[in-house]
Each structure stands twice: as C-alpha cells, then as structure tokens.
Design an enzyme around this catalytic site. Structure first.
Site, PDB file in Angstrom:
ATOM      1  N   LYS A 152     -18.656 -19.846 -13.109  1.00  0.00           N
ATOM      2  CA  LYS A 152     -17.973 -19.619 -14.402  1.00  0.00           C
ATOM      3  C   LYS A 152     -16.598 -18.964 -14.243  1.00  0.00           C
ATOM      4  O   LYS A 152     -15.333 -20.066 -14.258  1.00  0.00           O
ATOM      5  CB  LYS A 152     -19.057 -18.359 -15.153  1.00  0.00           C
ATOM      6  N   TYR A 174       1.106  -1.118  -0.248  1.00  0.00           N
ATOM      7  CA  TYR A 174      -0.258  -0.187  -0.113  1.00  0.00           C
ATOM      8  C   TYR A 174       0.854   0.897  -0.128  1.00  0.00           C
ATOM      9  O   TYR A 174       1.647   0.764  -0.674  1.00  0.00           O
ATOM     10  CB  TYR A 174      -1.362  -0.527   1.243  1.00  0.00           C
ATOM     11  N   ASN A 209     -18.761 -26.364 -22.860  1.00  0.00           N
ATOM     12  CA  ASN A 209     -17.930 -25.127 -23.280  1.00  0.00           C
ATOM     13  C   ASN A 209     -16.941 -24.695 -21.893  1.00  0.00           C
ATOM     14  O   ASN A 209     -15.947 -24.454 -22.908  1.00  0.00           O
ATOM     15  CB  ASN A 209     -18.595 -23.849 -22.397  1.00  0.00           C
TER      16      ASN A 209
END
Length: 370
Positions: free
Chosen positions: A74, A19, A297
C-alpha cells in the site's frame, strides 16, 4: 521499500545542517510555533498505513506480522500514484480503545492516517473514535476507497443506461466495511431506493438482532421498504453491488430490470461470474484486473490523500469523497462504453484529477487549513 534523504550529506557542513547543530534550530522553531512542523518535517507529505491484521485481503485474520507485506505494498502505491510517502505499521492489539490510544500517540509524526484491513464492526468504531481525537485525516480505505471507486463507475453506468440517480434501485450484498460505506456514499450522491443485504436477508428497521451499525443502515435505507432475502430485493432492481464474498445464483440476477448493472466485486471469485452477469446486465464490473471495469481502490486513495495533504485538511468529509468519485467518473468522458466506465489505474490523469477535486471540496467543507 527504502528511506531516502532529499538533501545531500557529503561533508561536515552538510552534516551540521542535517543533524547537530542544524536540527536544533528547527526544533526551536517548531517549539515556538507547532504549525511550522508541516513546513520543516516530513509530516506534510507522510501518511501512516496502519492495521491490526484482522481482515487482510481475502486471507482473513492472519495477525499483524503476516499483514505487513500488504501495508508495504500500500505504501508503494501511495508513492507511485500520489507522490505521498507512507509508513507501514502493524499493531499487535485487538482492543479498539487500545488501538485508538496507540495511534493517537503516533499521530504527531504524520499528516494522515490510512486504516487498513481491520475487521468489521471494529473498524467503524476505531475510525470514528480516532477521528474525534486527532486533527488530521483518518481514512479506512477498505470502506471509503471502495465506495469512491464504486460510485465513480456507477455514475457512468447510470449515464450509459439512461437512468436518473434518484430513480435508480440499488441492492448491496454485504454489510461489512465496504457495504456500509458504499451505501452511505450512494445516499450522499442522491440514491434513494437502496437495500443492503447480509446473511440474514434485507436489513430493515423491523429486523431483530441488528448491530448498532446495521441498525443505522436499516433506518437510513428504509425509504424503499424492501424486506426478505437477496432474491426478493433483486426483483426489478437496476443495480447489484456485491461486496460479500458469497455466491449469487443466475435465477436471482435474471429477476433484475432490463439493462441491469452488476458490480460483483468479491476477489478472487466474484459473487456473479462475469459470463453469467453479461447474460442479464448491460454493464458488468468486478474487482479483478483480467476483466473490464476493475473497481480498484488505487484509483482513489493516492489522489485523495494528495489533495488532503496539500490543503492540510483536518479530516476527510463525505463531500470530499463524492468529489473524488465525480472527478474519476468525468475522466472517462466520450470514451464511455459498456467495457469502460472507470479509468485505468495507469491513467496519469487520475491522481491529479482526484487531488484537485478533493482540495476544492475540503475548502468548501471548511476543513482546509491552507
């Protein structure tokens, strides 16, 4: 799902890098040269999985909130099979222009956009408009993932039955997202005798009331010259590909040519029950995992995005899709049989083979940037 750091955060020194002030140096570098964002941020390995919830699985229009589990699933498949990080996003918007505007504003955070579960014909308009406005790959998996895997399986089925691509007669039942994409990838691979059928029968140039997309398909598939209903188109056809969710009677498929090929891909109920299909076809495929030759797929999209991200492609070309399909089909090799025309999703060769073919095709097609 979870977000996890790839760098340690154990003490003040680590914090100063992860950071402030460490990140400021990276920000300044990117401000001076935006292209280095691919090297110094997650962009080069991160895809947005985006939906409006209008066509979710077989559930239909269930809205963005209810669609989120599918987007999460997905994203897990992207990571598991392709090593690609993916973020699920469900947008509460139905107007295509607003959808596109929203995604364009999100695009700087991602290396690719996977559109998911968006109803036709809106999905065609959204994909086309979005790709014109961003310089990262935009890929509607319901269209092109299905098309890639279907072509891969079909190439092997044609080899098994001794058919030449240019002489093969193909009938596609369904003119939604998957049907249109399958038609186009088959044409790109050399199929010339092709008929696409919807509820009104064969889509052909003389038919009235066609949507713009169906009018394009009518023109593109006019060479074979088929008209009439599905049973008319199937008379003497070599291949049936179902992506419609309807039911096709045995009397229609028994009119097909000898050694026919039937891909009945509707889930959970195939257009032709596999037991019936086997009476009239030599090769049968479905979208289900409990029958041989599942058209899934997941065989395509993880490797395709892996390859596209590796070369920082600006888009996904038809050549990249065909290359992915051919790479998949070649993995079957000498094991080719009536019950094995497409590899398993758990075959560890799948994603690397697809990624390699996509990288090479992206470079050939001039869309690779590294």
């Amino acid at each position: 799902m979870q977000i996890a750091s790839t760098a340690p955060l154990r003490d003040a020194d680590d914090l100063s890098l992860s950071y402030t002030p460490g990140v400021a140096r990276v920000c300044e570098a990117i401000a001076d040269d935006p292209s280095v964002a691919d090297d110094y941020t997650w962009v080069s390995n991160t895809v947005a999985v985006i939906t409006d919830g209008s066509a979710v699985l077989g559930l239909g229009d269930i809205g963005p909130t209810a669609s989120l589990p599918v987007m999460e699933g997905k994203a897990i498949l992207f990571k598991q099979f392709g090593g690609v990080d993916a973020i699920p996003l469900a947008l509460d918007v139905r107007d295509p222009d607003t959808f596109v505007d929203t995604v364009v504003r999100l695009a700087p955070s991602f290396g690719g956009i996977n559109l998911e579960d968006i109803a036709a014909p809106r999905c065609f308009e959204i994909e086309r408009a979005l790709q014109a406005r961003v310089d990262i790959p935009v890929f509607h998996d319901d269209q092109h993932g299905t098309a890639i895997v279907t072509l891969a399986a079909l190439l092997n089925a044609l080899a098994l039955t001794g058919r030449a691509v240019e002489d093969t007669k193909v009938v596609i039942s369904g003119a939604g997202a998957a049907g249109v994409a399958i038609a186009r990838i088959l044409q790109a691979s050399g199929i010339r005798k092709l008929a696409v059928v919807d509820r009104g029968g064969v889509i052909h140039p003389g038919r009235a009331g066609l949507t713009p997309v169906k009018a394009e398909i009518a023109y593109e598939t006019s060479e074979w010259g088929r008209t009439g209903q599905l049973s008319d188109a199937l008379d003497g056809a070599d291949v049936f590909i179902g992506v419609s969710g309807g039911t096709v009677g045995e009397s229609a498929v028994e009119r097909m040519a000898d050694d026919a090929i039937i891909f009945a891909l509707a889930n959970p109920t195939p257009e032709v029950h596999p037991d019936i299909a086997r009476r009239h076809a030599r090769v049968v495929a479905t979208g289900r995992s409990d029958y041989p030759n599942q058209i899934n797929n997941v065989l395509a999209f993880p490797g395709l995005f892996r390859g596209a991200l590796d070369v920082r492609a600006s888009r996904v070309t038809e050549g990249m899709k065909v290359a992915a399909a051919r790479a998949l089909s070649e993995l079957v090799g000498d094991a080719l049989s009536e019950s094995y025309v497409i590899p398993s999703p758990f075959d560890e060769r799948v994603a690397p083979a697809v990624a390699g073919a996509v990288r090479a095709a992206a470079r050939r097609d001039g869309v690779a940037r590294r």
